[in-house]
Write an enzyme that holds these catalytic residues in place. Structure first.
Site, PDB file in Angstrom:
ATOM      1  N   ASN A 109      -2.060  -5.045  15.952  1.00 50.50           N
ATOM      2  CA  ASN A 109      -2.517  -4.018  15.594  1.00 50.50           C
ATOM      3  C   ASN A 109      -3.681  -3.661  16.412  1.00 50.50           C
ATOM      4  O   ASN A 109      -4.090  -4.533  17.464  1.00 50.50           O
ATOM      5  CB  ASN A 109      -3.075  -4.028  13.987  1.00 50.50           C
ATOM      6  CG  ASN A 109      -4.020  -5.149  13.778  1.00 50.50           C
ATOM      7  OD1 ASN A 109      -4.740  -5.826  14.302  1.00 50.50           O
ATOM      8  ND2 ASN A 109      -3.994  -5.667  12.496  1.00 50.50           N
ATOM      9  N   ILE A 110      -4.456  -2.867  16.172  1.00 49.81           N
ATOM     10  CA  ILE A 110      -5.782  -2.388  16.997  1.00 49.81           C
ATOM     11  C   ILE A 110      -6.825  -3.618  17.059  1.00 49.81           C
ATOM     12  O   ILE A 110      -7.720  -3.518  18.048  1.00 49.81           O
ATOM     13  CB  ILE A 110      -6.371  -0.895  16.681  1.00 49.81           C
ATOM     14  CG1 ILE A 110      -7.043  -1.012  15.109  1.00 49.81           C
ATOM     15  CG2 ILE A 110      -5.193   0.035  16.555  1.00 49.81           C
ATOM     16  CD1 ILE A 110      -7.600   0.041  14.650  1.00 49.81           C
ATOM     17  N   CYS A 112       4.943   3.107  13.804  1.00 47.16           N
ATOM     18  CA  CYS A 112       4.246   1.899  13.480  1.00 47.16           C
ATOM     19  C   CYS A 112       3.884   2.351  12.097  1.00 47.16           C
ATOM     20  O   CYS A 112       4.589   2.936  11.384  1.00 47.16           O
ATOM     21  CB  CYS A 112       3.184   1.495  14.645  1.00 47.16           C
ATOM     22  SG  CYS A 112       2.143   2.971  14.885  1.00 47.16           S
ATOM     23  N   MET A 148       0.802  -1.123   0.013  1.00 46.40           N
ATOM     24  CA  MET A 148       0.143  -0.356  -0.009  1.00 46.40           C
ATOM     25  C   MET A 148       1.042   1.063   0.052  1.00 46.40           C
ATOM     26  O   MET A 148       0.390   2.197   0.375  1.00 46.40           O
ATOM     27  CB  MET A 148      -0.860  -0.024   1.311  1.00 46.40           C
ATOM     28  CG  MET A 148      -1.868  -1.042   1.169  1.00 46.40           C
ATOM     29  SD  MET A 148      -2.995  -1.124   2.743  1.00 46.40           S
ATOM     30  CE  MET A 148      -1.861  -1.627   3.892  1.00 46.40           C
TER      31      MET A 148
END
Length: 827
Positions: free
Chosen positions: A332-333, A418, A310
């Site tokens: 990750n979240i 991050c 990306m």
């Protein structure tokens, strides 16, 4: 969240700030299966006790009567306000019928962000459950930011200084310019751009044109101009370029943060401006070469490589001079959100109480002690590990400790990032700063740390908490159902009933759900450090719990919106109250004995960095937060701390009483000293008066003896007049006379006399005078008489003794007023 209180409770007016909006709302069963009647709920007035319990501008939206709290099997009244849930337990007299508590109740399950799962039971064939459900949808997550209670409550009581001013003050402290105090005027005219030998405060983002998620002021290397900064920001995701978040003035080492570089899929994209900016973070070490640079990527390596597809990715050590790339492997979240959901399920299942109304020790084949039988205890331990929460906490702690060690032991500079640089990056840099700087371990410093690294650098609190924002609040997806738990978590009866809604959760896009307990996880890490170093922190675990509750409740505006820019656009600091001011007011009620203060804090014991070894980083469940609803008795701080706090509070009371007594003693001492001074002055005046009286008495006695020696009787009346009477036959004049004072009573008769101690003999000088004795006495006593010139008394008024004077009155005051050089006697 809810509050269960008895109608007879004397503490009904006690304010409650630990109430937060629900995380997910789940109906126990499909709504289509319900048969709603057309009868509206009976409208009743809100009890006076509830009105007194409400906060400022808080009002009741919906009431539910005859509601059963399944967790505790209590019946009462449920109030939905524009801020929280209130549950009032009904205490009915004996003999009256309790509300029906049968399986035909309509259930509503509410999942709180504070680890609570609440289930309410409503009477069937009423609209009460639907009314409560709709009210929770409107109030818990309103469509507009302005509908939150934080805007309704106002900021009159808890207003505070501008957060920009506090950020600049923290920058000045880091630069060693603590004497400089920022102001609104300095922000408006741009005069806040201070600097020292290595670093400077830049205004390149003062209008948020460079990066809308960064603060208005940045701490950057002094050798890099703003033009170079603008060129470098385009190489980082969301223009979040490397900025200094903490610096060591002694060694020159810095702790910096940014987002991922845009290196692309082939990892071949470069930026000279970005590389120069990163190189400027490593200042020259005295007498040595350039210090080493560590680039800490918080993500797992495979995730960093996947981001390359990306346009993102990670740096190459070949492009950054004397650098080393390290991956921390923090998930990750979405992983954190699911982990917290599993932990919540675990606590609800294996705690003392649960949402299905059954205690955990009654499950799984009976119980042998308070925690359940052996098989259930073993399954509980295994299930706790399956939640993954403690593993995530340990990973964040280990990464932060590694960063702090590199800065403290090697004097190296560390750049942390991050993907976007506002979740895992914030966790690592703020926790590393807490380990490095003792100032951040105080209450005031902790506030500065949260405002700098979490609020100013754009952690998206609204997205993570599911709150509306200024931009796109109407497009925010709302997840009604609960995330399905994975693993071997046992299901309670309520969970089995509500399982039909799990398909709705699966239909929700995983990527669109931005909710995640990132800040909660960071505070959990701080509590682990507080447990490991009980003497290093000024604040206690209770302070951290209250901080989280205030943040989750959205009562104050500090944690609203996603960035500093959005909060400024919404006018948060002017329209909403300040959380820090509220907590300071709470502490002021009890002073240093308040529960927010750590009883064992010793700033001299840990006045440098905290560098915990790896073996000490094994976390445990945070009892004060995670267990306070599931296991209330085990969530307390312990009997030793409670007794110590009680003794401290008693000592504080005695200290205040001592200070009051000392103040009273000082006041009394000042009063006594003043009285002594006045008494001394009065004594001097009295002594002077006595001396004057003695002199006057002596003079009076002398005159009296002189007159009596001439053959007169002298009487002094009480009014001060003197009566002189001539004796009938004064033929002989005594050679010596003693003054006698006669006193008269009210009718004028003489009734006594006494001799004065001051009497002195008066000798009449014999002289060559005429034969008349009176003339001899007159001439002998007259000061104007001489042997040659004779009597010099003026002829018209000569008081000759041969005349008959009866009742002669002398006015001594008139004699005293005659000047000594009066020409009365002539020439």
């Amino acid at each position: 969240m809810y509050r269960s209180r008895s109608a007879r409770s004397p503490n009904l007016r006690e304010p409650d700030t630990r109430l937060a909006e629900s995380d997910k709302i789940e109906g126990a069963g499909g709504w289509d299966a319900l048969e709603w009647t057309k009868i509206d709920p009976v409208s009743r007035s809100v009890p006076i006790g509830v009105k007194q319990f409400l906060l400022e501008d808080e009002h009741v939206v919906v009431e539910g009567y005859g509601v059963v709290l399944v967790n505790t099997d209590d019946a009462g009244t449920l109030f939905v306000t524009n801020f929280r849930l209130l549950f009032l337990v009904m205490k009915l007299p004996s003999g009256q019928r309790q509300p029906e508590k049968t399986g035909s109740q309509r259930l509503l399950q509410i999942i709180g962000k504070d680890m609570r799962i609440i289930v309410f039971g409503f009477r069937p064939r009423t609209k009460q459950r639907r009314a409560v459900y709709d009210a929770l949808l409107r109030c818990a997550r309103p469509a507009r930011l302005w509908d939150l209670y934080a805007f309704a409550g106002g900021h009159s009581r808890f207003s505070n200084t501008n957060p920009k001013v506090r950020l600049l003050n923290e920058y000045c402290r880091l630069l060693g310019m603590g004497f400089c105090q920022a102001s609104i005027r300095a922000i408006e005219d741009g005069s806040f751009t201070l600097s020292n030998e290595y670093w400077r405060i830049s205004s390149v983002n003062s209008n948020y044109t460079m990066s809308p998620t960064y603060p208005f002021a940045l701490l950057l290397p002094k050798s890099i101009s703003d033009d170079k900064v603008l060129q470098a920001c385009t190489f980082r995701a969301r223009c979040r370029l490397p900025a200094i978040t903490w610096c060591d003035r002694g060694t020159g080492a810095v702790l910096a943060r940014s987002s991922q570089p845009l290196v692309g899929l082939m990892m071949n994209m470069r930026s000279n401006a970005d590389e120069n900016l990163v190189a400027a973070l490593c200042t020259q070490i005295a007498g040595e070469k350039r210090r080493k640079l560590y680039i800490a990527d918080a993500r797992p390596r495979k995730n960093a490589l996947a981001n390359g597809a990306m346009g993102g990715g990670s740096e190459s050590s070949a492009n950054y001079f004397q650098s080393e790339i390290v991956f921390f492997g923090i998930d990750n979240i979405h992983a954190m959100r699911e982990s917290l959901g599993r932990l919540r399920d675990y606590l609800d299942t294996h705690g003392t109480t649960s949402s299905d109304g059954m205690s955990s020790f009654l499950r799984h084949g009976g119980w042998s002690w308070g925690g359940g039988n052996l098989s259930s205890m073993s399954a509980s331990v295994s299930t706790l590990g399956d939640t993954g929460w403690l593993i995530h906490v340990q990973t964040v702690l280990a990464g932060s400790a590694w960063i702090a060690a590199r800065v403290a032991l090697e004097s190296a500079s560390v750049l942390v990032h991050c993907s976007d640089g506002w979740d895992r990056t914030t966790q690592l840099v703020s926790l590393a700063s807490l380990l490095l700087d003792p100032y951040y371990r105080t209450i005031k410093g902790f506030q500065a740390l949260v405002e700098k690294d979490w609020l100013a650098f754009g952690h998206p609190f609204s997205d993570r908490l599911g709150m509306p924002t200024i931009s796109g609040s109407g497009n925010m997806p709302f997840e009604l159902s609960r995330q399905a738990s994975t693993g071997s978590l046992p299901s309670s009866p309520v969970r089995q009933v509500s399982g039909s809604s799990s398909s709705q959760a699966q239909n929700t896009s995983h990527a669109q759900n931005q909710n995640s307990p990132i800040f909660l996880q960071w505070v959990d890490c701080v509590s682990q450090l507080l447990r490991m170093y009980p003497f290093a922190f000024e604040f206690s675990s209770a302070f951290l719990v209250d901080l989280l509750d205030c943040m989750l409740s959205c009562r104050f505006g500090n944690f609203l919106c996603n960035s500093e820019k959005e909060r400024e656009q919404a006018g948060i600091s002017d329209a909403c109250g300040c959380l820090w001011m509220y907590l300071a007011e709470v502490r002021a009620s009890e002073g240093s004995s308040h529960a927010h203060y750590n009883l064992f804090y010793d700033p001299l014991k840990h006045d440098g960095p905290l560098l915990p070894p790896a073996a000490a980083l094994a976390p445990t469940v945070w009892p004060q937060f995670h267990l306070r609803w599931a296991c209330p008795s085990e969530a307390q701080g312990g009997e030793v701390e409670a007794e110590c706090r009680k003794l401290t509070r008693k000592f504080s009371e005695l200290q205040r009483a001592k200070e009051a007594a000392e103040t009273r003693l000082n006041e009394i001492s000042v009063t006594v000293e003043s009285l002594v001074t006045e008494l001394r002055n009065e004594k001097l005046v009295s002594t002077s008066a006595k001396d004057a009286v003695k002199r006057a008495s002596k003079e009076t006695a002398t005159i009296k003896r002189a007159v009596q020696s001439l053959g007169f009787n002298v009487n002094f009346s009480p009014d001060g007049d003197c009566n002189v009477c001539i004796e009938s036959n004064p033929t002989e004049i005594p050679q010596r006379s003693v003054c006698s004072v006669s006193t008269t009573n009210s009718n004028g008769s003489v009734h006594g006399s006494e001799k004065s101690d001051l009497s002195e003999p008066v000798t009449v000088m014999q002289d060559d005078v005429s034969d008349n004795p009176l003339i001899q006495v007159c001439e002998s006593l007259c000061p104007m008489h001489s042997r040659d010139s004779g009597c010099r008394w003026p002829n018209p008024g000569c008081a000759k003794f041969r005349s008959q004077f009866v009742g002669l009155k002398a006015n001594f005051d008139a004699f005293d007023r005659l000047p000594i050089y009066d020409n009365y006697f002539g020439t």
